[in-house]
Design a protein around this motif. Structure first.
Motif, PDB file in Angstrom:
ATOM      1  N   SER A 113       0.824  -1.219   0.000  1.00 13.86           N
ATOM      2  CA  SER A 113       0.000   0.000   0.000  1.00 13.86           C
ATOM      3  C   SER A 113       0.853   1.262   0.000  1.00 13.86           C
ATOM      4  O   SER A 113       0.368   2.334  -0.370  1.00 13.86           O
ATOM      5  N   ALA A 124      -1.533   1.049  -4.664  1.00  8.43           N
ATOM      6  CA  ALA A 124      -2.876   1.387  -4.191  1.00  8.43           C
ATOM      7  C   ALA A 124      -3.726   1.921  -5.340  1.00  8.43           C
ATOM      8  O   ALA A 124      -4.931   1.627  -5.429  1.00  8.43           O
ATOM      9  N   SER A 162      -5.124  -8.185  -6.507  1.00  9.20           N
ATOM     10  CA  SER A 162      -5.683  -7.008  -5.838  1.00  9.20           C
ATOM     11  C   SER A 162      -7.209  -7.041  -5.825  1.00  9.20           C
ATOM     12  O   SER A 162      -7.839  -6.621  -4.844  1.00  9.20           O
ATOM     13  N   HIS A 171      -6.632  -6.154   3.582  1.00 13.95           N
ATOM     14  CA  HIS A 171      -5.844  -4.952   3.305  1.00 13.95           C
ATOM     15  C   HIS A 171      -4.874  -5.260   2.174  1.00 13.95           C
ATOM     16  O   HIS A 171      -4.385  -6.392   2.039  1.00 13.95           O
ATOM     17  N   LEU A 172      -4.589  -4.276   1.348  1.00 14.40           N
ATOM     18  CA  LEU A 172      -3.649  -4.466   0.248  1.00 14.40           C
ATOM     19  C   LEU A 172      -2.298  -4.982   0.747  1.00 14.40           C
ATOM     20  O   LEU A 172      -1.608  -5.710   0.030  1.00 14.40           O
ATOM     21  N   ASP A 173      -1.918  -4.635   1.965  1.00 11.57           N
ATOM     22  CA  ASP A 173      -0.630  -5.092   2.491  1.00 11.57           C
ATOM     23  C   ASP A 173      -0.564  -6.605   2.663  1.00 11.57           C
ATOM     24  O   ASP A 173       0.516  -7.167   2.857  1.00 11.57           O
TER      25      ASP A 173
END
Length: 235
Positions: A113, A124, A162, A171-173
Motif C-alpha cells: 500500500s 494502491a 488485488s 488490506h492491500l498489504d
C-alpha cells in the motif's frame, strides 16, 4: 448476482526468463502459455459467458480469444484499460533478480500500500482502478443479462490478486499472500450484501455449476451468507 471469472493470461517468455514485462508491447504467450490458454478455454466452454473482457496487452488478448472461440455461443468481447497491467515505470523490462536488490522491493513485498514505482503507478492506485473497473462491469452485465450472468475478465497476476484481496476484505498489504498462476481461474460473485469468493487460483475441475439456473417459480435467493455453510451448488 452476476459472477466474474478472473483469468490470468497464459505463460510468456518474460515469465520464464524472470523479466518484469509490465506494459511492454509484443510480449506474447509461449508454447506452454498457448496450451494453458486453450486448456482454460476448454474448461470454461461449459459455462455460457455473456462477455469476455480483456486487458489491452497482447498476452491477455491471446488468452481471451481462445476463451471466446471455445464458447458455443458468441459472447460479447471488449477491451478494458482498467484491468491492464500495473505501470511499473522504470522497473519495467528489468530482471526480477536485479529488482530484488532495490530497497523498494521489500516495500512491495511487505507493505504494498506504500509502494509507488519510479515513473510509474502506486500499487494502491492499481488496486483502486482495477476493482472499480471489475465492479462497474459486473453491475453492467447483471443489469443487461440478469442475476445469473457469468462473464470473464482476462488480466494479470497483480491485478487479479488485488481484486481478490478487495473481495476478501483484505488490506492491500496482505495481498502477496494470494497466489495467481498463469491461466488460472478465480471466481467472485458480487451481491448487494458483500462479494463472495467462490474459487482462487484453480487449474482444473468442473465449472458447469456456474451455468445459470433454469427460471422457475421460487423466491429470489437471498444474498445473505448461509449459516453453517449451506448446501452448495445443485450439481
Amino acid at each position: 448476482m452476476a459472477t466474474v471469472i478472473l483469468v490470468r493470461h497464459g505463460r510468456t517468455t518474460a515469465n520464464t526468463s524472470g523479466v518484469l514485462a509490465g506494459r511492454t508491447a509484443g510480449v506474447r504467450l509461449d508454447d506452454v502459455g498457448v496450451t494453458q490458454a486453450e486448456r482454460t478455454a476448454e474448461r470454461l466452454s461449459v459455462v455460457p459467458l455473456v462477455a469476455v473482457v480483456t486487458s489491452p496487452l497482447e498476452r491477455c488478448r491471446q488468452t481471451a480469444r481462445a476463451i471466446a472461440r471455445a464458447q458455443q455461443g458468441t459472447p460479447a468481447t471488449a477491451t478494458e484499460r482498467g484491468i491492464t497491467e500495473c505501470d511499473y515505470g522504470s522497473w519495467q523490462g528489468r530482471s526480477l533478480r536485479d529488482l530484488a536488490k532495490d530497497p523498494l522491493w521489500k516495500t512491495v513485498q511487505t507493505q504494498p500500500s506504500a509502494a509507488a514505482f519510479p515513473d510509474g503507478e502506486a500499487m494502491a492506485t492499481m488496486q483502486a482502478r482495477s476493482v472499480a473497473a471489475v465492479r462497474r462491469l459486473d453491475a453492467l452485465y447483471e443489469a443487461e443479462h440478469g442475476p445469473g450472468a457469468v462473464w470473464v475478465a482476462v488480466s494479470h497476476g497483480d491485478i487479479i490478486k488485488s481484486v481478490l484481496a478487495d473481495a476478501l476484505g483484505m488490506h492491500l498489504d496482505l495481498f502477496q499472500r494470494i497466489q495467481v498462476d498463469p491461466a488460472s481461474v478465480s471466481i467472485v460473485r458480487y451481491t448487494a450484501t458483500r462479494p463472495y469468493v467462490l474459487a482462487t487460483n484453480t487449474h482444473a475441475g468442473d465449472l458447469s455449476w456456474l451455468k445459470p439456473a433454469q427460471k422457475r417459480r421460487s423466491r429470489r435467493k437471498s444474498d445473505d451468507a448461509a449459516v453453517g455453510g449451506g448446501a452448495g451448488p445443485a450439481s
